[in-house]
Motif scaffolding. Sequence first.
Motif, PDB file in Angstrom:
ATOM      1  N   GLN A 167       1.085  -1.468  -0.246  1.00  0.00           N
ATOM      2  CA  GLN A 167       0.044   0.017   0.047  1.00  0.00           C
ATOM      3  C   GLN A 167       0.663   1.165   0.337  1.00  0.00           C
ATOM      4  O   GLN A 167       1.834   1.264   1.246  1.00  0.00           O
ATOM      5  N   THR A 168       0.352   1.715  -0.512  1.00  0.00           N
ATOM      6  CA  THR A 168       1.393   3.820  -0.603  1.00  0.00           C
ATOM      7  C   THR A 168       1.138   4.016   0.969  1.00  0.00           C
ATOM      8  O   THR A 168       2.547   4.382   0.816  1.00  0.00           O
ATOM      9  N   ARG A 169       1.004   4.517   2.118  1.00  0.00           N
ATOM     10  CA  ARG A 169       1.033   4.566   3.058  1.00  0.00           C
ATOM     11  C   ARG A 169       1.975   3.368   3.875  1.00  0.00           C
ATOM     12  O   ARG A 169       2.312   3.930   5.115  1.00  0.00           O
ATOM     13  N   GLN A 170       2.503   2.548   3.752  1.00  0.00           N
ATOM     14  CA  GLN A 170       3.855   1.785   3.554  1.00  0.00           C
ATOM     15  C   GLN A 170       4.722   2.030   2.664  1.00  0.00           C
ATOM     16  O   GLN A 170       6.049   1.703   3.672  1.00  0.00           O
ATOM     17  N   LEU A 171       5.041   2.543   2.365  1.00  0.00           N
ATOM     18  CA  LEU A 171       6.241   3.789   2.128  1.00  0.00           C
ATOM     19  C   LEU A 171       6.637   5.161   2.818  1.00  0.00           C
ATOM     20  O   LEU A 171       4.945   5.876   2.296  1.00  0.00           O
ATOM     21  N   GLN A 172       7.480   5.767   2.871  1.00  0.00           N
ATOM     22  CA  GLN A 172       8.106   6.740   4.164  1.00  0.00           C
ATOM     23  C   GLN A 172       8.560   7.233   3.098  1.00  0.00           C
ATOM     24  O   GLN A 172      10.072   6.460   3.120  1.00  0.00           O
ATOM     25  N   VAL A 173       8.552   8.260   2.526  1.00  0.00           N
ATOM     26  CA  VAL A 173       9.912   9.218   1.185  1.00  0.00           C
ATOM     27  C   VAL A 173      10.589  10.323   2.439  1.00  0.00           C
ATOM     28  O   VAL A 173       9.333  10.880   3.226  1.00  0.00           O
ATOM     29  N   GLU A 174      11.617  10.497   2.663  1.00  0.00           N
ATOM     30  CA  GLU A 174      12.419  11.378   3.361  1.00  0.00           C
ATOM     31  C   GLU A 174      13.306  12.154   2.566  1.00  0.00           C
ATOM     32  O   GLU A 174      13.551  12.024   1.507  1.00  0.00           O
ATOM     33  N   VAL A 175      12.731  13.477   2.589  1.00  0.00           N
ATOM     34  CA  VAL A 175      13.080  14.494   2.027  1.00  0.00           C
ATOM     35  C   VAL A 175      13.259  15.566   3.214  1.00  0.00           C
ATOM     36  O   VAL A 175      13.650  15.580   4.182  1.00  0.00           O
ATOM     37  N   THR A 176      15.241  16.475   3.140  1.00  0.00           N
ATOM     38  CA  THR A 176      15.536  17.097   4.130  1.00  0.00           C
ATOM     39  C   THR A 176      14.526  18.822   3.085  1.00  0.00           C
ATOM     40  O   THR A 176      14.720  19.181   2.721  1.00  0.00           O
ATOM     41  N   GLU A 177      15.336  19.692   4.340  1.00  0.00           N
ATOM     42  CA  GLU A 177      14.805  20.832   4.410  1.00  0.00           C
ATOM     43  C   GLU A 177      15.356  21.812   3.963  1.00  0.00           C
ATOM     44  O   GLU A 177      15.295  22.423   2.364  1.00  0.00           O
ATOM     45  N   SER A 178      16.509  22.000   2.919  1.00  0.00           N
ATOM     46  CA  SER A 178      17.339  22.615   2.034  1.00  0.00           C
ATOM     47  C   SER A 178      16.833  21.759   0.705  1.00  0.00           C
ATOM     48  O   SER A 178      17.088  23.202  -0.259  1.00  0.00           O
ATOM     49  N   MET A 179      16.735  20.729   0.197  1.00  0.00           N
ATOM     50  CA  MET A 179      16.331  19.969  -0.607  1.00  0.00           C
ATOM     51  C   MET A 179      15.371  20.215  -1.210  1.00  0.00           C
ATOM     52  O   MET A 179      14.983  21.165  -2.136  1.00  0.00           O
ATOM     53  N   ILE A 180      14.446  20.985   0.045  1.00  0.00           N
ATOM     54  CA  ILE A 180      12.611  21.656  -1.259  1.00  0.00           C
ATOM     55  C   ILE A 180      12.969  22.501  -0.762  1.00  0.00           C
ATOM     56  O   ILE A 180      12.082  23.764  -1.772  1.00  0.00           O
ATOM     57  N   MET A 181      14.127  23.620  -0.274  1.00  0.00           N
ATOM     58  CA  MET A 181      14.048  24.912  -0.265  1.00  0.00           C
ATOM     59  C   MET A 181      14.902  25.406  -1.167  1.00  0.00           C
ATOM     60  O   MET A 181      14.730  26.224  -1.551  1.00  0.00           O
ATOM     61  N   GLU A 182      15.645  24.977  -1.727  1.00  0.00           N
ATOM     62  CA  GLU A 182      15.864  25.504  -3.197  1.00  0.00           C
ATOM     63  C   GLU A 182      14.595  25.713  -4.167  1.00  0.00           C
ATOM     64  O   GLU A 182      14.535  26.299  -4.597  1.00  0.00           O
ATOM     65  N   ARG A 183      13.625  25.330  -4.516  1.00  0.00           N
ATOM     66  CA  ARG A 183      12.673  24.860  -4.741  1.00  0.00           C
ATOM     67  C   ARG A 183      11.262  25.408  -4.628  1.00  0.00           C
ATOM     68  O   ARG A 183      10.639  23.925  -4.519  1.00  0.00           O
ATOM     69  N   PRO A 184      11.050  25.591  -3.349  1.00  0.00           N
ATOM     70  CA  PRO A 184       9.186  25.248  -2.772  1.00  0.00           C
ATOM     71  C   PRO A 184       8.482  24.972  -3.805  1.00  0.00           C
ATOM     72  O   PRO A 184       7.847  24.398  -2.363  1.00  0.00           O
ATOM     73  N   ASP A 185       8.115  25.684  -3.857  1.00  0.00           N
ATOM     74  CA  ASP A 185       7.048  26.319  -5.283  1.00  0.00           C
ATOM     75  C   ASP A 185       6.376  24.404  -5.578  1.00  0.00           C
ATOM     76  O   ASP A 185       5.788  23.876  -5.884  1.00  0.00           O
ATOM     77  N   ALA A 186       8.018  24.227  -6.726  1.00  0.00           N
ATOM     78  CA  ALA A 186       7.647  23.275  -7.349  1.00  0.00           C
ATOM     79  C   ALA A 186       7.361  22.122  -5.826  1.00  0.00           C
ATOM     80  O   ALA A 186       6.908  20.776  -6.203  1.00  0.00           O
ATOM     81  N   ALA A 187       8.890  21.974  -5.047  1.00  0.00           N
ATOM     82  CA  ALA A 187       8.407  21.090  -4.467  1.00  0.00           C
ATOM     83  C   ALA A 187       7.286  20.975  -3.023  1.00  0.00           C
ATOM     84  O   ALA A 187       6.792  19.834  -3.264  1.00  0.00           O
ATOM     85  N   VAL A 188       6.561  22.038  -2.949  1.00  0.00           N
ATOM     86  CA  VAL A 188       4.963  21.471  -2.418  1.00  0.00           C
ATOM     87  C   VAL A 188       4.153  20.497  -3.875  1.00  0.00           C
ATOM     88  O   VAL A 188       3.312  19.678  -3.468  1.00  0.00           O
TER      89      VAL A 188
END
Lengths: 586, 108
Positions: A441-462
């Motif tokens: 099930q998709t709930r059985q996978l967790q994806v980890e990202v770091t803050e710096s990764m999403i802050m590079e392009r916050p809109d695209a990341a959201v």
Amino acid sequence: MSDVTSAPSRVLLVDDDRSIQRLTAAFLAPLRLDLKLANCGAEALEMLQRQRPDLILLDHEMPGESGLEVLQRIREAPELHDVPVIFVTGSTSGDIISQCFERGANDYIQKPLRRPELIARVRSVLERQQMLGKLWRAARLDGLTGLPNRLLMQETLSASLEHARHNAQHRFAVLFLDFDRFKLVNDSLGHDVGDMLLREIGQRLRLNLRNSDAISRDGAGTTLSRIGGDEFVILLDDIADLDAAEAVARRLLGVLNEPYQIGKHTISSTASIGVVCSHEGYASADEMLRDADIAMYEAKSRGKGCFVTFDPAMQQAVIERHEIERDLRSAVGTDQIHLVYQPIFSLEDGTVRGVEALARWDHPTKGPIQPDVFIPIAEETQLIVPLGERILDEACRQLSQWLANGHESIEYISVNVSRAQLKSKDFARQVVGMVRRHGLQTRQLQVEVTESMIMERPDAAVELLDELRAAGVRLAMDDFGTGYSSLSCLHRFPFDVIKIDRSFVSKLNTERTEFVSLVHAIVNLAYNLGMDCVAEGVESREQIAVLLTVDCMLGQGYLLGEPARADSGLLERWRLGLTEKATLCA
Amino acid sequence: MRSELADEEDMRELILEFVMELPGRSAQMRALTSADSRESLRAMAHQLKGAGGGYGYPAITQAAARLEHRILSQSSETELLESLQTLIGCCDAAVAGIASDPTVTLAP
């Protein structure tokens, strides 16, 4: 003669007859030239040593050397060979006219001079010179900052190297400068702001370097160039020693650290500078730039905002990096790169709730290579794409196997994703496809990202995170607290879990109440936003006790379980640890 | 003899300066008629050939060119002196032209 942007054209008139000098000056007066006079060839050659004119008007018959002889010497001088020369002669001999062209004259004028002809010929040559000058500038100046570009820097640097070859005492240095947060500015505030910032950086550097006159080719001194992106190169010509170059680097760091006001944005950043000195015996400009670049990267890896002087040992590090890159290409897809697993425990009851999958590389000759070494290289080389896919696939397969073997208490497997994967438009679809393929099930996978990764392009990341969340995938913010905008933007992202960075957890003890309060605040904030908290790097019983008092219910770390290969006994070993943990938590 | 450029405002002073130097040049050339000073005489003729027409005196250029040619072609002494005299005559005529020109004010 001059256009709006440039100084008057410099013309050197070489003629021994003062009545001709006066007449020429009067005829050419409408062109508003900077006209210099020489009475003979020797005087002309001496003046040419000091300043390069835009045009030479050269009389043929003079005492001493003839115009033809002077012309030959001009053409033989490397720095003068391309200065235009109009030959002026009273002779009607076809022989002399042919010879003047053979020796490199650009045009000739017959005496007695006539005003319209003189003006027309001089203007024609100067206009051609100006056109060539414009082409030269277009090819060698950076359009954004007006500074010399890479080509001109290479040419200037080559000339300095050549000069140093013939003058053993001549020393110069190259400073390679990179703005530490330029990419972030460009990505988050847009290219217009980025461009304005580059202009401002260029301006600050220009104002803070002496003699930054590289456009005129006759001045030694300092050359400032922008060789691409946010990379600026400074050539400090004719310096006493390395200390002098380092003093300039130190001064520039201070100047660049001051905040930048760009429109309504205030931008603060440091710069990193690599310094290299000419005495290393360089053969080419590119070699010198390469080493300055290496030193600049070393400055970045030492924490940015500093300068580093090149040391040949640094090149060894670069060679090793290349070897790793080469070997990584063949390692991806083999079992050299494999996964290890670390449990995420409930601190209350000691049960394993989730498992984080971590990549490891056992290099055949270099031994274990840490992910913080090979993952950035994989990202730069795009090898992360196949590697990331394989990691995700293997992690899903492993969870599927554990579940099939009856370990149903494991709620999810957690996988770190890279910047490159986050940028892929297709990522969410790929992830969902992978999960389904393994019957999860998709709930059985967790994806980890770091803050710096999403802050590079916050809109695209959201956008991407929303997409994953909508598909049911669990999302975790990794290393929470290490970035600069954590608390302020947490509500923008749809996380299920935040993982409190080990740097906070390691300071948790009953005597450090400020960190206890901080972690407590993070936990409260997370709960208020409907997120769980996992404490990373749990290494002592005291930490567990403190975490429980601040309501942090999940943790991972060496005390609870080290990352290990998924052999058949792994889950059993985790389970056997329960008793001990139960006593820990009591 | 009047310069062809005499009516050009910005040339007047220059022409005057050129013409005022002519008597001196004439005197120098007269002193260079011996056989061993031919090259110096030729050089002076060459200069006048180049300058005369530029200042609006094509006759000076022509006369100077003839003298230079006769020296180079090793013409007879008589022919040479005759050319020199013609050139000096042109120079004198230019000076006389300036002196009688009502538009020219001679500096004191």
